[in-house]
Design a protein around this motif. Structure first.
Motif: not given
Length: 152
Positions: A7, A9, A11-14, A16-17, A20
């Motif tokens: 996995n 992905n 839980n903390n989308p920050d 991936w941000t 980027q």
């Protein structure tokens, strides 16, 4: 090799941000994408990260580099396919990646040679690419990410 972490992905989308944004900062430095791919490829070879070696070669092809240059980057000092600027970036890559106990790291001579070929913004982008590559190399080696796919 079997991946330890399926996995990707979190839980903390920050996370991936942030990654980027780091990639955008590298791109904003104005460095030729072919050179950035060579830097990524060489650091990944040193660290033995098969997933990033694969991705670095794929990025080089996508940027328009040749198989001849991509296949010889491990022996860049002896191969005639690289410019003096590329050689300076590869020397910087190796010195910044090989930070083991007692290693000289990035010497003044290596830094000055890079400065003779690149602007401060470009050196910043190359340095960030080296650091980001080492970051991914360590994650991929830890989780045993296999070669065969790219993240872009």
């Amino acid at each position: 090799m079997e991946n330890r972490l399926t996995n990707k992905n979190p839980n903390n989308p920050d996370v991936w941000t942030a990654i980027q944004h780091l990639h955008k900062a590298v791109a904003a430095g104005g460095v030729d994408p072919k050179l950035l791919a060579l830097v990524h490829l060489r650091a990944s070879q040193i660290n033995g990260c098969s997933a990033c070696v694969y991705a670095g070669a794929a990025a080089g092809v996508k940027a328009g580099d040749t198989d001849e240059r991509l296949h010889n980057v491990a022996a860049w000092r002896e191969a005639p396919f690289y410019t003096e600027a590329e050689r300076a970036a590869l020397a910087l890559t190796e010195a910044a990646t090989r930070l083991q106990d007692g290693a000289a790291g990035v010497t003044d001579e290596i830094w000055e040679e890079a400065g003779a070929h690149f602007t401060e913004d470009e050196i910043g982008a190359i340095t960030l690419e080296i650091a980001l590559t080492n970051f991914f190399n360590r994650i991929n080696r830890t989780i045993k990410e296999p070669a065969g796919r790219t993240w872009a």
